[in-house]
Write a protein that holds these residues in place. Structure first.
Motif, short mmCIF file in Angstrom:
data_model
loop_
_atom_site.label_atom_id
_atom_site.label_comp_id
_atom_site.label_asym_id
_atom_site.label_seq_id
_atom_site.Cartn_x
_atom_site.Cartn_y
_atom_site.Cartn_z
N CYS A 53 101.15 10.84 48.11
CA CYS A 53 101.04 10.62 49.46
C CYS A 53 99.41 11.01 50.02
O CYS A 53 99.10 9.94 50.81
CB CYS A 53 101.67 11.77 50.24
N SER A 57 96.17 7.70 49.67
CA SER A 57 96.00 7.55 50.86
C SER A 57 94.24 7.81 51.19
O SER A 57 93.70 7.74 52.27
CB SER A 57 96.86 8.23 52.13
N THR A 100 102.89 17.59 55.48
CA THR A 100 102.97 16.20 55.19
C THR A 100 103.63 15.40 56.31
O THR A 100 103.06 14.45 56.69
CB THR A 100 103.49 15.61 53.72
N GLN A 101 104.89 15.76 56.76
CA GLN A 101 105.50 15.39 57.95
C GLN A 101 104.60 15.53 59.24
O GLN A 101 104.60 14.46 59.89
CB GLN A 101 106.76 16.09 57.98
N TYR A 104 101.91 12.90 58.83
CA TYR A 104 102.22 11.48 58.86
C TYR A 104 102.53 11.34 60.53
O TYR A 104 102.24 10.08 60.88
CB TYR A 104 103.76 11.60 58.37
N ILE A 126 102.12 4.13 52.89
CA ILE A 126 102.80 5.81 52.92
C ILE A 126 104.09 5.95 53.06
O ILE A 126 104.59 6.64 52.40
CB ILE A 126 102.11 6.24 53.87
N GLU A 127 104.74 5.03 53.71
CA GLU A 127 106.04 4.94 53.84
C GLU A 127 106.98 4.79 52.62
O GLU A 127 107.85 5.43 52.19
CB GLU A 127 106.76 3.91 54.90
#
Length: 151
Positions: A53, A57, A100-101, A104, A126-127
Motif C-alpha cells: 500500500c 504508492s 491505512t483506512q 485511503y 491502491i484498490e
C-alpha cells in the motif's frame, strides 16, 4: 472498499487474539516440514500490507525497515525471535490498518507503481493493493490456524 477494510480488521483482530493468548514458545515454533512459525506469518502480513500500500504508492511505510528485513517476502523464519518484535507487531497490527483506512479516505494514495505478485496477480492501483492485502491476510490466517493444530 469499506468491506475490505472491515474484513482486514476482523482478520487482524483474530491474529492479535492469537498473539495475546499463545505462549512465546508456541508463537515462534517452526514445526517439522514447515518453513515458518505462527509469529512469522503474522509479522509477515503486517510488513506485506505496508509495502503493497505505502511503498508502491511512493509513500513512507509506517513500520521499521528492520521488520521488513526480518519478516518480508523472502525472509527466513527463525525460532530466535526478540520479544520486542512480538510487542511491536501487537502494537501495529490493528493501528496500521486503521491508519491505512484513514489515509485511503483522505485520498493520500495518489500514485501507484504496478506490481506483479508471486501468485501472478497484477496490482495496478491502491484498490488492487488493499484487496490483495486482505486476501493475503486471509491466506496467512489459514496457515496460522493450521500451525496452531501442530504446535
Amino acid at each position: 472498499m469499506e468491506k475490505l477494510f472491515e474484513t482486514a480488521l476482523f482478520t487482524r483482530s483474530s491474529m492479535l487474539n492469537i498473539l495475546e493468548k499463545k505462549p512465546y514458545k508456541e508463537l515462534v515454533k517452526i514445526p517439522e516440514n514447515f518453513r515458518n512459525s505462527i509469529f512469522w506469518n503474522i509479522a509477515h502480513l503486517l510488513v506485506t500490507q505496508q509495502l503493497l500500500c505505502y511503498r508502491l504508492s511512493g509513500l513512507d511505510i509506517r513500520i521499521e525497515e528492520d521488520m521488513v528485513k526480518k519478516y518480508g517476502k523472502g525472509s527466513i523464519a527463525t525460532e530466535d525471535v526478540e520479544v520486542s518484535d512480538i510487542a511491536y507487531v501487537k502494537d501495529h497490527l490493528i493501528s496500521d490498518m486503521k491508519q491505512t483506512q484513514k489515509d485511503y479516505q483522505k485520498g493520500l494514495f495518489k500514485e501507484f507503481t504496478p506490481y506483479m505478485t508471486s501468485t501472478g496477480i497484477e496490482l495496478k492501483s491502491i484498490e488492487d493493493a488493499i484487496g490483495f492485502s486482505t486476501y493475503h491476510d486471509g491466506i496467512h490466517l489459514g496457515i496460522v490456524l493450521s500451525l496452531m493444530k501442530i504446535v
